[in-house]
Design an enzyme around this catalytic site. Sequence first.
Site, short mmCIF file in Angstrom:
data_model
loop_
_atom_site.label_atom_id
_atom_site.label_comp_id
_atom_site.label_asym_id
_atom_site.label_seq_id
_atom_site.Cartn_x
_atom_site.Cartn_y
_atom_site.Cartn_z
N THR A 8 -1.27 5.07 -1.02
CA THR A 8 -1.09 4.03 -0.96
C THR A 8 0.79 4.18 -1.68
O THR A 8 1.20 5.22 -2.01
CB THR A 8 -1.07 3.06 -1.93
OG1 THR A 8 -0.58 1.66 -2.54
CG2 THR A 8 -1.45 3.81 -3.22
N ASN A 10 2.40 1.66 -3.16
CA ASN A 10 2.56 0.73 -4.52
C ASN A 10 2.13 1.73 -5.97
O ASN A 10 1.29 2.04 -6.38
CB ASN A 10 1.78 -0.36 -3.76
CG ASN A 10 1.70 -1.53 -5.04
OD1 ASN A 10 2.30 -1.14 -6.29
ND2 ASN A 10 1.58 -2.73 -4.63
N LYS A 13 -0.70 -0.10 -8.18
CA LYS A 13 -2.03 -0.35 -8.23
C LYS A 13 -2.35 1.22 -7.90
O LYS A 13 -3.10 2.41 -9.34
CB LYS A 13 -1.79 0.16 -6.59
CG LYS A 13 -1.71 -1.32 -5.76
CD LYS A 13 -2.11 -0.84 -4.00
CE LYS A 13 -2.23 -1.54 -3.39
NZ LYS A 13 -2.76 -1.90 -1.46
N ASP A 72 -6.40 -1.75 0.05
CA ASP A 72 -6.21 -2.96 0.66
C ASP A 72 -6.31 -4.94 0.00
O ASP A 72 -7.26 -4.41 -0.54
CB ASP A 72 -6.10 -3.25 2.25
CG ASP A 72 -5.27 -3.59 3.33
OD1 ASP A 72 -3.98 -3.44 2.93
OD2 ASP A 72 -5.26 -5.12 3.06
N SER A 73 -5.48 -5.04 -0.37
CA SER A 73 -5.67 -5.95 -1.20
C SER A 73 -4.34 -7.26 -1.10
O SER A 73 -3.79 -7.42 -0.38
CB SER A 73 -5.65 -5.86 -2.62
OG SER A 73 -4.48 -4.82 -3.28
N PHE A 155 1.88 -6.96 -11.79
CA PHE A 155 3.48 -6.84 -11.13
C PHE A 155 2.62 -7.82 -9.47
O PHE A 155 1.84 -8.27 -10.16
CB PHE A 155 2.78 -5.85 -9.78
CG PHE A 155 2.04 -5.04 -9.45
CD1 PHE A 155 0.51 -5.07 -10.32
CD2 PHE A 155 1.34 -5.45 -7.54
CE1 PHE A 155 -0.04 -4.77 -9.92
CE2 PHE A 155 0.12 -5.27 -7.02
CZ PHE A 155 -0.29 -4.86 -7.51
N ASP A 158 0.32 -11.96 -10.71
CA ASP A 158 -0.16 -11.98 -11.81
C ASP A 158 0.36 -13.45 -12.27
O ASP A 158 -0.50 -13.99 -13.38
CB ASP A 158 0.18 -10.69 -12.44
CG ASP A 158 -0.77 -9.19 -11.61
OD1 ASP A 158 -1.99 -9.71 -10.97
OD2 ASP A 158 -0.80 -8.01 -12.14
N LYS A 178 -7.59 -6.37 -17.88
CA LYS A 178 -7.09 -6.99 -16.40
C LYS A 178 -8.02 -6.05 -15.80
O LYS A 178 -8.28 -6.16 -14.47
CB LYS A 178 -5.25 -5.73 -16.09
CG LYS A 178 -5.59 -6.56 -14.52
CD LYS A 178 -3.66 -6.49 -14.17
CE LYS A 178 -4.31 -6.93 -12.14
NZ LYS A 178 -2.90 -6.62 -11.44
N ARG A 184 -9.22 -5.01 -8.32
CA ARG A 184 -9.49 -3.89 -8.62
C ARG A 184 -10.26 -3.20 -9.30
O ARG A 184 -11.03 -1.97 -8.70
CB ARG A 184 -8.05 -3.40 -8.39
CG ARG A 184 -7.22 -1.66 -8.45
CD ARG A 184 -5.75 -1.93 -8.29
NE ARG A 184 -5.12 -2.44 -6.85
CZ ARG A 184 -4.75 -3.56 -7.09
NH1 ARG A 184 -3.91 -4.41 -8.31
NH2 ARG A 184 -4.72 -3.47 -6.11
#
Length: 200
Positions: A8, A10, A13, A72-73, A155, A158, A178, A184
């Site tokens: 990733t 990101n 993540k 992947d989300s 992020f 959210d 979270k 996740r």
Amino acid sequence: MLKIVIATNNNHKISEFRSCFEQKGIEAELIPIKDTGFTDEIIENADSFEGNAYIKAKALCEFTGNIAISDDSGLCVDALGGAPGVYSARYSGEGATDDSNIDKLLCELSSVPPSERSARFVCVICVCRPDGEAIYLRGESEGIIIDERRGDGRFGYDPVFYCPDMNKTFAEMTSEEKNSLSHRGRAIEKLISNIDFLTE
Ligand code: ITT
């Protein structure tokens, strides 16, 4: 120590993976794409979370010869027929930012009453091994899209994803909160239950 390439770009993540692993006492070195020398663009052109997760993990597994995991989300909003779904990162078009994506989402939902703003985050982790074997771990988290931003942590979407059970948006939660109920966090919990697949 277990070495896992994390496919990733990101950073949010990656830090959620790191903190979930830490919370569960899993010792693993997570190697981000930028530390592998991989510079190709990965084209995520599948129409499912599983498909895109496979494309990312497979690319990094083949490049590094190491086990690779991907995430992947996205956010699926019922009143929008499941959109933005797999297009969550680029919902507001070329050059999309978290802010522009939220603006577009709130605009699309402006005439939708609170009772019809149900949504869920979905996360699919794919693990690819150099021997060609792959597994998928899916986590989901239910919530409601509120009509203004609340909180400035975390992020993506959210700040507008509200969890009635906690009376907070994801952006108002600590990372532990979270992780305990997020898509996740749930997918990572399943990944940890399948840790043998990574170590055998
Ligand atoms: P990589 O493909 O490099 O992993 P990405 O951000 O492009 O990074 P995705 O294609 O999976 O990742 O898109 C996921 C998008 O869904 C992400 O950019 C956010 O907009 C949203 N999203 C996913 N998980 C989220 C979360 O926990 N909180 C808020 N938004 C999230």
